[in-house]
Design a protein around this motif. Structure first.
Motif, short mmCIF file in Angstrom:
data_model
loop_
_atom_site.label_atom_id
_atom_site.label_comp_id
_atom_site.label_asym_id
_atom_site.label_seq_id
_atom_site.Cartn_x
_atom_site.Cartn_y
_atom_site.Cartn_z
N LEU A 132 0.84 -1.18 0.00
CA LEU A 132 0.00 0.00 0.00
C LEU A 132 0.88 1.24 0.00
O LEU A 132 1.69 1.43 0.92
CB LEU A 132 -0.92 0.02 1.22
N VAL A 133 0.74 2.08 -1.03
CA VAL A 133 1.49 3.32 -1.14
C VAL A 133 0.58 4.45 -0.72
O VAL A 133 -0.51 4.64 -1.31
CB VAL A 133 1.99 3.53 -2.59
N VAL A 134 0.98 5.22 0.29
CA VAL A 134 0.08 6.20 0.90
C VAL A 134 0.67 7.60 0.79
O VAL A 134 1.88 7.78 0.72
CB VAL A 134 -0.22 5.85 2.37
N PRO A 135 -0.19 8.64 0.79
CA PRO A 135 0.28 10.02 0.68
C PRO A 135 0.89 10.52 1.98
O PRO A 135 0.76 9.88 3.03
CB PRO A 135 -0.99 10.80 0.33
N PRO A 136 1.55 11.67 1.94
CA PRO A 136 2.14 12.24 3.17
C PRO A 136 1.08 12.43 4.25
O PRO A 136 -0.02 12.91 3.99
CB PRO A 136 2.71 13.59 2.70
N GLY A 137 1.42 12.03 5.45
CA GLY A 137 0.53 12.25 6.60
C GLY A 137 -0.67 11.34 6.68
O GLY A 137 -1.56 11.57 7.51
N TRP A 138 -0.74 10.31 5.86
CA TRP A 138 -1.91 9.43 5.86
C TRP A 138 -2.03 8.72 7.21
O TRP A 138 -1.05 8.28 7.80
CB TRP A 138 -1.77 8.41 4.74
N ALA A 139 -3.28 8.57 7.69
CA ALA A 139 -3.51 7.96 9.00
C ALA A 139 -4.61 6.92 8.95
O ALA A 139 -5.27 6.66 9.96
CB ALA A 139 -3.84 9.04 10.03
N GLY A 140 -4.81 6.31 7.78
CA GLY A 140 -5.86 5.31 7.65
C GLY A 140 -5.40 3.93 8.07
O GLY A 140 -4.33 3.75 8.65
N SER A 141 -6.24 2.94 7.76
CA SER A 141 -5.93 1.54 8.08
C SER A 141 -5.65 0.78 6.79
O SER A 141 -6.40 0.89 5.81
CB SER A 141 -7.11 0.89 8.81
N ALA A 142 -4.58 0.01 6.80
CA ALA A 142 -4.20 -0.75 5.61
C ALA A 142 -4.96 -2.07 5.57
O ALA A 142 -5.24 -2.66 6.62
CB ALA A 142 -2.70 -1.02 5.62
N PRO A 143 -5.32 -2.55 4.39
CA PRO A 143 -5.94 -3.88 4.28
C PRO A 143 -5.02 -4.96 4.85
O PRO A 143 -3.80 -4.85 4.78
CB PRO A 143 -6.11 -4.06 2.76
N GLU A 144 -5.61 -6.00 5.40
CA GLU A 144 -4.81 -7.05 6.05
C GLU A 144 -3.90 -7.77 5.07
O GLU A 144 -2.85 -8.27 5.46
CB GLU A 144 -5.75 -8.06 6.72
N ARG A 145 -4.28 -7.82 3.81
CA ARG A 145 -3.53 -8.65 2.86
C ARG A 145 -2.21 -8.04 2.42
O ARG A 145 -1.39 -8.72 1.80
CB ARG A 145 -4.38 -8.92 1.61
N VAL A 146 -1.97 -6.75 2.70
CA VAL A 146 -0.77 -6.11 2.17
C VAL A 146 0.46 -6.53 2.98
O VAL A 146 0.38 -6.80 4.18
CB VAL A 146 -0.88 -4.57 2.15
N ARG A 147 1.59 -6.58 2.28
CA ARG A 147 2.85 -6.94 2.93
C ARG A 147 3.42 -5.77 3.72
O ARG A 147 4.23 -5.97 4.64
CB ARG A 147 3.87 -7.40 1.89
N GLY A 148 3.06 -4.54 3.36
CA GLY A 148 3.58 -3.38 4.06
C GLY A 148 3.01 -2.10 3.51
O GLY A 148 2.34 -2.07 2.47
#
Length: 455
Positions: free
Chosen positions: A127-143
Motif C-alpha cells: 500500500l502506497v500512501v500520501p504524506p501524513g496518511w492515518a488510515g488503516s491498511a488492508p490485512e492482505r498487504v505486505r507493508g
C-alpha cells in the motif's frame, strides 16, 4: 553557499539565485521528466497517465533520450498520484529473477525499494500512501510505503538477458499493477507554470510553482525561506511575468552560475593522488535523502550526507548525470572520462579494459557506452550499447580474465569482435554498473581496472 537572506544588490541576489538553482534543479528536472512520462513518453516508454505502469518493450536504445539510461534491464515506470488517497501496488513472483521497484519523490529522493534485494521475489501487495496518511491498511498487504510528496515515480527494472529473454520479461511486466484503494478523484495533470513568463526565467517559475505543490521535508522548507527575495515563495500570480529589471538580471546571472556549479560538481574531482584513468565510483552519490527512508532502504548515518546544505549540490549533480539512480547498496555506478595516460577518451583511438577477475557482485555487472555531454547511449552498426557478464559469446582468457575492446570501428579479429564495445567518433564516458555490489565495492577495497589506450 551564501547565507544572505535580505540581499540589497544585484550581485547578492545573483548569488542567492545560484543557490536556488542548485537547490531546485532536481525538483525541476524530476517533475519535467514526470511530465514527459505522462504526455510524451521517452524512448521505448509510451506516454502513460497517472497510476499506471508504462512498459518498455525492449532494452534501451540511443532513441531513449534519458541521461545514463541502462541497457541491462527493461524499464516499467509509473507516475503515481496520491492526492486522492492510497494506491495498491501488486508485484508478481519473478521466480528468483532480479528486479527492483525504486520509489522516488518529486525532489528525486529515493525513499523506498521493493524487489529481489530488499523484499524478495515472491508475489504480494504493497500500500502506497500520501504524506501524513492515518488510515488503516488492508490485512492482505505486505507493508505500507509512505510517500514524502503527493506525486512520486516508481522506477521498475527487470533484468533482461537480451532479445531472447524479452518474452519472459514482457509477461512479468503485465503483472505489475497499480489501483486506487478507494474511489476518491485523483489529479490528471501537473501544476502548470505561467506560460507568459519569459523563457530565460522559466526555470524559476517552474521551481516556484512546483515547490508550492510538492513541499519538501521541514528542514528543507526552512532553508527555502532564504529565497523570499527572489519571488520563489510568492503565491498566485507569477512575479516573473513582468519582473523588476534588477531581479530579472540577478536571476539570469544566478541561472548561469548555478548551472556552472552543477556541471563542475558532475565531473570527477581533481585528485593528484589518484592514478590517471581511475574510475570515479561513489556508492554514496544518492545519499542526499535525509528525512524519509522507508521500506527497503538502509536508514543509517552511513548512508546519509552529514551536511544538509552540501547534500543539495550532491543531489543536483546526481540528477544531472544519473536521474533516478539507486542507492549504492542496490547498485553502484562508476564512470571515467580518461585513460591511463590521462587523455580524454575519444573515438579516434582504440582502448582495452581488462578484468583480471569478474567484479564482486551478487547479481550482475555491465559496462555501458555514453556520449558526452548528454550521456546518451551511442548508436552503432552492431546495436551493442553495453557489455557484461550476461553478454553471450564473450571470449575469456585461459586465466579467467576478460579484455573488453573499446573503439569506433568493428574489429576484424573474431575474438576481439566478440568483446567489442562500440565507441562514438568523439569524446565519450563509459559507465560500469555493479548490481547488488559486494562489500569490497562498498568499502572501496575493490578497484576497477583502468582503460588503456592501444598503440
Amino acid at each position: 553557499m551564501t547565507s544572505r537572506t535580505s540581499p540589497s544588490s544585484t550581485d547578492s541576489l545573483a548569488d542567492l539565485a545560484a543557490d536556488a538553482y542548485v537547490y531546485g534543479y532536481p525538483l525541476v528536472f524530476d517533475v519535467s521528466m514526470i511530465s514527459a512520462s505522462l504526455y510524451q513518453g521517452f524512448g521505448a516508454l509510451p506516454p502513460t497517465p497517472f497510476n499506471r505502469f508504462g512498459h518498455a518493450t525492449e532494452l534501451a536504445t540511443p532513441d531513449t533520450h534519458f541521461v545514463s539510461v541502462n541497457n541491462d534491464t527493461v524499464y516499467s515506470i509509473a507516475q503515481v498520484d496520491l492526492s486522492g488517497g492510497p494506491v495498491l501496488l501488486h508485484v508478481p513472483d519473478t521466480s528468483g529473477a532480479y528486479y527492483v521497484l525504486q520509489f522516488v519523490d518529486a525532489w528525486s529522493n529515493n525513499f523506498a525499494y521493493v524487489g529481489k534485494r530488499p523484499t524478495g521475489t515472491e508475489e504480494g501487495d504493497w500500500l502506497v500512501v500520501p504524506p501524513g496518511w492515518a488510515g488503516s491498511a488492508p490485512e492482505r498487504v505486505r507493508g505500507v510505503i509512505e510517500a514524502p510528496t503527493a506525486v512520486i515515480s516508481v522506477i521498475g527494472r527487470n533484468a533482461c538477458d537480451g532479445p531472447d529473454d524479452l518474452p519472459r520479461v514482457q509477461a512479468l511486466q503485465q503483472r505489475f499493477t497499480l489501483a486506487p484503494l478507494d474511489t476518491a478523484p485523483h489529479r490528471t495533470g501537473l501544476p502548470t507554470p505561467d506560460p507568459d513568463v519569459p523563457e530565460q526565467l522559466r526555470f524559476y517559475e517552474q521551481l516556484r510553482v512546483w515547490m508550492a505543490d510538492f513541499p519538501p521535508a521541514r528542514p528543507d522548507q526552512d532553508y527555502q525561506e532564504r529565497f523570499q527575495p527572489l519571488g520563489l515563495l510568492e503565491e498566485g500570480l507569477s512575479p516573473y511575468v513582468n519582473p523588476d529589471p534588477a531581479l530579472a538580471e540577478a536571476l539570469t546571472e544566478g541561472l548561469a552560475a548555478g548551472k556552472a556549479r552543477v556541471e563542475a560538481a558532475s565531473k570527477p574531482p581533481a585528485d593528484g593522488n589518484r592514478p590517471p584513468g581511475s574510475w570515479e565510483t561513489n556508492p554514496h552519490l544518492f545519499d542526499y535523502n535525509l528525512d524519509h527512508l522507508g521500506t527497503g532502504t538502509i536508514d543509517s548515518p552511513r548512508w546519509k550526507i552529514a551536511d544538509r546544505q552540501a547534500s543539495y549540490l550532491v543531489r543536483a549533480a546526481a540528477a544531472r548525470t544519473g536521474l533516478w539512480g539507486n542507492h549504492g547498496y542496490e547498485a553502484v555506478y562508476a564512470y571515467t572520462f580518461t585513460d591511463t595516460e590521462g587523455g580524454q577518451l575519444n573515438g579516434s583511438r582504440s582502448y582495452t579494459l581488462r578484468f583480471e577477475q569478474p567484479p564482486p557482485v551478487e547479481s550482475f555487472w555491465s559496462v555501458t557506452m555514453y556520449d558526452t555531454p548528454d550521456y546518451y547511449l551511442v548508436a552503432n552498426p552492431a546495436d551493442r550499447y553495453s557489455l557484461g557478464d550476461r553478454t553471450p559469446g564473450l571470449v575469456y582468457g585461459e586465466d579467467g580474465s576478460l579484455t573488453v575492446l573499446i573503439q569506433r570501428e568493428r574489429p576484424d579479429d573474431p575474438a576481439e569482435a566478440a568483446n567489442w564495445l562500440p565507441a562514438p567518433s568523439g569524446d565519450f564516458r563509459p559507465m560500469i554498473r555493479l548490481y547488488t555490489p559486494g562489500q569490497s565495492v562498498l568499502d572501496g577495497t575493490y578497484q576497477l581496472p583502468p582503460i588503456v589506450a592501444k598503440g
